[in-house]
Design an enzyme around this catalytic site. Structure first.
Site, short mmCIF file in Angstrom:
data_model
loop_
_atom_site.label_atom_id
_atom_site.label_comp_id
_atom_site.label_asym_id
_atom_site.label_seq_id
_atom_site.Cartn_x
_atom_site.Cartn_y
_atom_site.Cartn_z
CB CYS A 168 26.09 -4.35 -9.93
SG CYS A 168 25.10 -4.97 -11.22
CE LYS A 221 25.50 -4.68 0.67
NZ LYS A 221 24.58 -5.61 1.34
NE ARG A 259 12.59 -0.62 -7.85
CZ ARG A 259 13.40 -0.22 -8.82
NH1 ARG A 259 13.40 1.05 -9.21
NH2 ARG A 259 14.21 -1.06 -9.41
CD GLU A 295 -1.56 -2.33 1.87
OE1 GLU A 295 -0.34 -2.56 2.01
OE2 GLU A 295 -2.44 -3.14 2.21
N GLY A 306 24.55 -7.22 -21.34
CA GLY A 306 23.62 -8.33 -21.54
C GLY A 306 22.22 -7.90 -21.94
CD GLU A 347 27.99 1.39 -10.37
OE1 GLU A 347 28.27 2.25 -9.54
OE2 GLU A 347 27.08 0.56 -10.24
CG HIS A 390 28.29 -7.14 -15.01
ND1 HIS A 390 28.86 -5.92 -15.27
CD2 HIS A 390 27.11 -6.87 -14.40
CE1 HIS A 390 28.05 -4.96 -14.85
NE2 HIS A 390 26.99 -5.52 -14.32
CG HIS A 415 23.29 2.96 -12.61
ND1 HIS A 415 24.57 2.73 -13.06
CD2 HIS A 415 22.84 1.77 -12.15
CE1 HIS A 415 24.88 1.46 -12.85
NE2 HIS A 415 23.84 0.86 -12.31
CB CYS A 426 24.87 -1.87 -15.16
SG CYS A 426 24.04 -3.16 -14.20
N1 GLN Z 1 23.43 -9.41 -17.56
C1 GLN Z 1 22.58 -8.63 -16.71
C2 GLN Z 1 21.93 -7.51 -17.52
O1 GLN Z 1 22.52 -7.00 -18.39
C3 GLN Z 1 23.35 -8.04 -15.58
C4 GLN Z 1 22.44 -7.28 -14.67
C5 GLN Z 1 23.11 -6.69 -13.47
O2 GLN Z 1 24.31 -6.56 -13.43
N2 GLN Z 1 22.36 -6.33 -12.47
O3 GLN Z 1 20.82 -7.11 -17.24
ZN ZN Z 2 25.41 -4.61 -13.33
#
Ligand code: GLN
Ligand code: ZN
Length: 755
Positions: free
Chosen positions: A641, A114, A512, A16, A429, A663, A639, A692, A724
């Protein structure tokens, strides 16, 4: 003898608060309507706690976005650029949380970080030389007063000054110590105000005490509280800690004038030893965090009661949670689609309230029935096991974790095989999940279109994006990940051992929430997951297309783990399942495979001393196991993030991947110096375009970033890519940005050739 909790979820059983916030931000409802939703959520929480028989109702834990941001606003720690917008208090608050844009002004949000070792994120308060600390009118006071209208015994919570100073940024000359007198004064003013109420307890949260503390930290902590507690107050003060133990300051806590001390006996490995060794004063109350505030499993009462019996405290004891229940979903009863067996073993926030009440009955009043039933539950627990999985794990030897030959040799072989230009270009990706992607997925899930129709749609998307990448001039392509909703859920749904919930949302930040899968049984791969898609994508082009997988540590860290087996065992099971997929991809002609470990850093222990012994010692081998069996000419990418891995660079190199992307564009590329210093061996693609932000970087800007990278790293080691996945961005922006990335790379290559 009493019971309480540290805090409760607030996003709402049906999200909600999320809905109301988003409507308010779109100006579909007004402030009064938003506050009404908040009021109902708070009242429901209090009512639930009282109804479950808890001794104290928790107030002050509610937030419209984040509790640390609430505190910063309560203390007037609001940078001028937000105050200048001329908005009212709540909108100034949201401007800090989300950024603000109008015709006249544009300000970015405060950074989001975080919260300790959880997946919750807080806003980083910012002190500058103009900061004037003084208490502001805040809904914190309203919250406490309202709770007191409805309930007699109220415990209010507030984050403490030590944690505030440890987590904040200081952008001017003044540092933490310079603000100490003003902060003490402000907290004393809060004390005064609360003393006008009938508040029973004030819980001051100081989770920062569970870090490794320096001598200066200890001095700061002691100074703050010696002075703060000298102010008279009508309520009792509980100094609450969580997410670990307080080995560096336990004796200080005893010496200070707190009425209560809250310790975490679940994650705090040394908590029990501390109270046993140093004792616990008879004139203080121990808030014993014995009920896990982060897991979703039923508490095993017999074990918890034995633990309670070991505490050197009888009378002044409050049975509590190990952390706020913010980190668990609301109600198991919403998951009626799960088997009764599974439901019986789950405990979300509502169920945990009942568990506290049961524990009180068993421990203080010797009630046996609840304990008897609970013992039976644990006698009969049957996590589905798989003999094949057990055998595979038993047969693992050290050699299974080591890829041969060594990386330097593989590099030569792979360079020959792929024959890529200098500074190879690729993406991470995913490509934008446009409206048609989401609509088709949801129609497929509802059964409105057939599997075949859905597949045709996905194949079309893949073909289109492969063509686009070829035309744009990328060297290593991706299929776009259109078939995936979420990088963990997608794999979880295709692995045995996972179960999924309908409404088990947990707040991640602000509005979120995420819905982590539950690891319920032994994990194994049911059937090939990505092979058909990857093979199809590769059939469309002569350039290599990366196979795209999520790594075992990330799958594990973003799920609710089992507790009957160790994290190491669980993550190794997942690693073997993903290894099957890796080998299957290779067998089917996929020559480059990316294994994402977006969340590798997530569960890094809070104390440095525990990094290897408690975590990296199994996390690194799990990743190595996934790719150890591939051919020397198969190229393994990974990869991550986040750019903050300066401190775990060696661990990342030890993953033994061939290429890593991460990143970097938002940070100052300081990591590049670190890579150099540590002779980082893995080839690297530090993101040159910050996905981002909705901004489109120009070719010149990207060119500049590439120059900076090449000033420090050898050309032969560098890849060019965004930082990313592109899933959340608009397609038009992405296409332009990526074209600029290619232009910048081509210019750099041309210049290199001239040299
Ligand atoms: N391969 C994923 C993408 O490109 C990697 C996502 C991520 O790093 N959170 O969405
Ligand atoms: Zn990422």
């Amino acid at each position: 003898m009493a019971t309480t909790i540290i805090g409760f979820p607030r996003i709402g059983e049906n999200r909600e608060l999320k809905r109301a916030l988003e409507k308010y931000w779109k100006q579909e409802i007004n402030q009064a309507e938003l506050k009404q939703v908040a009021q109902e959520l708070k009242e429901k929480n209090w009512h639930k706690q009282a109804e479950a028989g808890l001794s104290y109702v928790a107030a002050g834990d509610f937030s419209f976005f984040d509790n640390l941001l609430d505190l910063a606003n309560l203390l007037n720690i609001v940078p001028k650029r937000y105050q200048k917008l001329g908005l009212d208090a709540l909108d100034t608050y949201f401007a800090q949380a989300r950024g603000y844009q109008s015709k006249q002004a544009s300000v970015k949000a405060l950074p989001l970080k975080k919260w300790f070792n959880t997946n919750y994120h807080y806003l980083v308060p910012e002190f500058d030389d103009q900061t004037i600390i003084k208490i502001q009118d805040s809904f914190f006071f309203e919250d406490v007063e309202q709770a007191l209208v409805q309930h007699n015994q109220v415990k209010a919570s507030l984050i403490g000054p030590f944690t505030l100073l440890k987590l904040a940024n200081f952008t001017g000359q003044k540092q933490a110590n310079d603000f100490v007198p003003a902060i003490i004064q402000a907290y004393q003013d809060i004390f005064k105000r609360l003393s006008q109420t009938k508040l029973a307890w004030l819980q001051i949260d100081e989770p920062a005490l569970v870090f490794d503390l320096t001598k200066e930290d200890r001095q700061l902590f002691n100074k703050l509280y010696q002075e703060l507690l000298s102010e008279k107050h009508s309520f009792k003060v509980n100094l609450q800690t969580y997410f670990g133990d307080v080995r560096d300051v336990y004796t200080d806590l005893l010496a200070l004038d707190f009425d209560g001390i809250g310790l975490d006996f679940v994650e705090g490995k040394e908590s029990l030893a501390l109270v046993q060794e140093h004792g616990f004063p008879a004139n203080k109350t121990l808030f014993a965090g014995v009920l896990n505030g982060k897991n979703i499993w039923r508490n095993h009462y017999s074990k918890t009661v034995s633990l309670l019996k070991e505490l050197p405290v009888r009378n002044n004891l409050v049975i509590s949670t190990s952390s706020s229940l913010l980190h668990v979903p609301y109600n198991v009863e919403n998951e009626s689609e799960l088997s009764e067996d599974i439901q019986g073993h789950l405990s979300f926030a509502y169920q945990k309230l009942t568990e506290l009440h049961d524990l009180e009955g068993i421990f203080f009043r010797g009630e046996t029935e609840a304990q008897f039933k609970n013992d039976q539950l644990f006698e009969n627990i049957k996590h589905p096991t798989n003999q094949n999985v057990t055998t595979r794990l038993q047969q693992l030897t050290e050699a299974d974790f080591i890829r041969q030959p060594e990386r330097a040799k593989r590099e030569v072989i792979q360079k020959k095989r792929f024959n890529l230009p200098e500074l190879p270009t690729t993406t991470i990706g995913s490509f934008p999940q446009t409206q048609d992607v989401r609509t088709n997925r949801s129609r497929f899930r509802k059964g409105e279109i057939s599997q075949a129709e859905y597949q045709t749609f996905i194949d079309e998307k893949i073909k289109r994006i492969i063509n686009w990448q070829e035309e744009a001039g990328f060297d290593v392509l991706v299929h776009g990940e259109y078939e995936r909703n979420d990088m963990v859920e997608y794999f979880g749904e295709n692995l045995d051992g996972f179960v999924f919930t309908k409404k088990a949302w947990v707040q991640s930040y602000g509005s979120r929430a995420v819905k982590p899968p539950i690891i319920w049984g032994d994990v194994s791969r049911k059937k090939a997951i990505t092979v058909a898609t990857s093979v199809y994508a590769q059939s469309l082009t002569n350039k290599p297309v990366k196979g795209m997988l999520t790594g075992p540590v990330t799958i594990f860290n973003w799920s609710f783990p089992r507790e009957d087996i160790s994290a190491k065992e669980s993550v190794t099971q997942i690693a073997l399942a993903i290894q099957d997929e890796v080998l299957d991809l290779e067998k089917n002609g996929i020559a480059i495979i990316q294994i994402d470990e977006a969340a590798l850093r997530e569960k890094l222990p809070l104390r440095k001393t525990d990094w290897y012994s408690q975590y990296l010692d199994w996390a690194i081998p799990a990743f190595k196991l996934v790719h150890s069996k591939v051919q020397e000419s198969t190229q393994i990418h990974t990869h991550m993030c986040y750019s903050e891995f300066n401190d775990i660079i060696q661990a990342i190199d030890a993953l033994d991947a061939d290429v890593i992307s991460f990143e970097a564009s938002r940070s100052d590329l300081s990591i590049i110096d670190e890579l150099k210093k540590h002779h980082f061996e893995t080839e690297v693609g530090p993101g040159v375009y910050d996905i981002h932000s909705p901004r489109i970087p120009s070719a010149e800007e990207i060119h500049g970033i590439i120059q900076n990278i090449l000033a420090k790293l050898p050309v032969a080691k560098v890849w060019i890519n965004p930082d990313c996945g592109l899933k959340t961005r608009a397609e038009a922006d992405v296409f332009t940005s990526l074209e600029n990335l290619i232009t910048a790379t081509r210019e750099t290559r041309a210049a290199l050739r001239k040299d």
